[in-house]
Design an enzyme around this catalytic site. Structure first.
Site, PDB file in Angstrom:
ATOM      1  N   LYS A 278       0.845  -1.200   0.000  1.00  0.00           N
ATOM      2  CA  LYS A 278       0.000   0.000   0.000  1.00  0.00           C
ATOM      3  C   LYS A 278       0.880   1.249   0.000  1.00  0.00           C
ATOM      4  CE  LYS A 278      -3.989  -1.767   2.594  1.00  0.00           C
ATOM      5  NZ  LYS A 278      -4.989  -1.575   1.541  1.00  0.00           N
ATOM      6  N   ARG A 352     -10.306 -11.560   1.728  1.00  0.00           N
ATOM      7  CA  ARG A 352     -11.159 -12.614   1.177  1.00  0.00           C
ATOM      8  C   ARG A 352     -10.476 -13.981   1.258  1.00  0.00           C
ATOM      9  NH1 ARG A 352     -11.531  -9.307  -4.342  1.00  0.00           N
ATOM     10  NH2 ARG A 352     -11.111  -7.648  -2.843  1.00  0.00           N
TER      11      ARG A 352
END
Ligand code: BES
Ligand code: ZN
Ligand code: ZN
Length: 497
Positions: A278, A352
């Protein structure tokens, strides 16, 4: 956690440091003061006559040295709202807190409030509960890392709020509010804790301590057990970390329960993005990536403390997502617990992967009437809904209405999103069964479509709390940083089940 304790007393104490009384307006716009004490009425009249106090919504004016109190605060009730909704009263409660925080104890005069509350078509119960909720939630602070002198800490502490009311039921209702808000603040504490302190093993220990304190069972799987179970998603995300993963199971199983709800929480104690790193700006906020887990822990704690008559099982997949030399790479193919192979196109879509394992574990170990997962899953959900609503995704339409209703009641609002089959086309992989990203379009939906593959068509709801879990700046009774979103929502939902 430093939050005040609320209690009920039947009559006004003869003296005290601080008393709060409410004022509204009648139909003709005349100010109506509601208090058990004549002296206060007399003293307030002058302010009302000069127009210095007009009982405007959320306006506060103080009187000093009246009726045995050092300070009496006149607070304007919500106006033009019929009925008063819970949220406007919560905000009123929050509004009062900065003025009273320095007192150790305050009293809130609810005597003679019946009329105004009735004329506002608000149940007295709803009024008082919402008021207490707003006050408690606003008074929360997270100061454990501040080197305050003991007397400074004391000075900033509102330890007790006494509600003065003749109602007999109120004490029980307020006790429920207290417990519910403590669950929210437990979640806030966990979220606010930085990741150098709260890693996966520490999160598991905190859950165990809460289970011990409040009487629910907590089981923790270590890396060896997680490996034996074949939780390939959780293990893959954990590969870049120096800290081992944990899988945490919390169980509230009351006698005679007829329904079972499984709650699954994303427990990323920090999300650097992994090798798909990120950007630096704002990355510190990613300590919030275990907010789903925090909501699950807070909710199971509440279910146990409130004696909610439903089996509530919490499942948490926890690790941090780091860039260590053994970290997974984009392009890797991994196998999740249910045998599904996943092309890891982006290591930052890690939630996920761990949730796929947790959902499969829940599906195969429990006969749930409904499974609800909570996750700070996608930036795309923040783009879609901002900070005002949690995204709701489901394969089970009947679950929507009760959750939307609980959301309105608690103002932890949820908003249904589409789940059309075609969205799943975006996560097709050329090399594996599925890919963990679906491109820029409808990013929160494709994430949900990924999760859906792990519930085998069983009733399931996914709540994407990426926008609602953590705030840059405070709002009403919500603090900066960890909100504890989901706890009041699910507690209300489970109670009405
Ligand atoms: N934890 C983040 C999502 C997030 C974003 C939470 C903002 C809270 C606030 C999640 O793991 C993530 O990084 N998602 C990616 C997915 C993308 C790579 C498909 C995202 O949303 O950018
Ligand atoms: Zn991520
Ligand atoms: Zn994440």
């Amino acid at each position: 956690m430093a939050i005040p304790v609320v209690s009920v007393i039947k009559s006004l104490p003869p003296k005290g440091e601080c008393l709060v009384v409410f004022a509204g307006k009648d139909r003709r716009g005349e100010v109506l003061l509601h208090t058990g004490r004549k002296e206060i009425l007399t003293a307030a009249k002058a302010l009302i006559e000069t127009g210095e106090f007009q009982a405007k919504e959320n306006s506060l004016v103080s009187l000093y040295q009246v009726a045995g109190y050092k300070r009496v605060i006149l607070a304007g009730l919500p106006s033009n709202k019929k009925p008063f909704d819970g949220e406007s009263v919560r905000r009123l409660g929050a509004q009062i807190i900065p003025a009273v925080e320095k007192y150790g104890q305050i009293a809130v005069d609810l005597l003679e409030m019946g009329e105004i509350v009735k004329s506002a078509e608000c149940e007295e119960d709803v009024f008082t509960r919402s008021l207490a909720e707003g006050m408690i939630l606003k008074a929360y602070r997270f100061e454990k890392f501040k080197s305050l002198k003991p007397e400074e800490r004391e000075k900033r502490k509102l330890a007790r709020i006494q509600f003065v009311s003749e109602s007999n039921r109120l004490a029980v209702r307020l006790q429920e509010v207290q417990i519910t808000c403590e669950g929210t603040c437990t979640a806030r504490d966990l979220i606010n804790e930085p990741s150098n302190i709260l890693n996966a093993p520490e999160l598991a220990r905190r859950a165990q301590a809460l289970g011990k304190a409040h009487g629910f069972k907590v089981t923790v799987f270590d890396k060896k057990k997680i490996t034996e179970l074949g939780m390939g998603g959780l293990l893959a995300v954990n590969r870049g970390s120096a800290n081992p993963p944990r899988f945490i199971i919390l169980e509230h199983r009351p006698k005679g329960a007829k329904k079972t709800v499984v709650l699954v929480g994303k427990g990323l104690t920090f999300d650097t993005g992994g090798i798909s790193l990120k950007p630096a700006a704002g990355m510190g906020d990613m300590k919030c990536d275990m907010s789903g887990a925090a909501a699950v822990i807070g909710t199971v704690t509440n279910a146990a403390r409130l004696g909610i008559k439903v089996n509530v099982i919490g499942l948490i997949a926890s690790t941090d997502n780091k860039t260590g030399s053994n970290a997974q790479n984009p392009g890797d193919v991994i196998t999740l617990m249910n045998g599904t192979t996943v092309e890891v196109d982006n290591t930052d879509a890690e939630g996920r992967l761990v949730l796929g394992d947790a959902l499969h574990y829940g599906r195969t170990r429990y006969e749930a009437d409904l499974t609800i997962d909570l996750a700070t899953l996608t930036g795309a959900c923040v783009v879609a809904l901002g900070r005002q609503a949690t995204g709701l995704f489901t394969n089970h339409e009947p679950a929507v209405a009760p959750l939307v209703k609980a959301g309105e009641k608690t103002f932890e609002r949820v908003w249904p999103m589409p789940m059309f089959d075609e969205y799943a086309d975006q996560i097709k992989s050329h090399i594996a069964d599925v890919k963990n990203v679906g491109g820029r379009e409808a990013g929160s939906v494709t994430a949900a479509k990924f999760l859906e593959k792990f519930v085998d068509g069983k009733p399931w709801v996914h709540l994407d709390i990426a926008g609602t879990a953590f705030l840059d700046s405070p709002a009403h009774y919500l603090p900066k940083e960890g909100v504890g979103v989901g706890v009041r929502l699910l507690t209300a939902y489970l109670r009405d089940l």
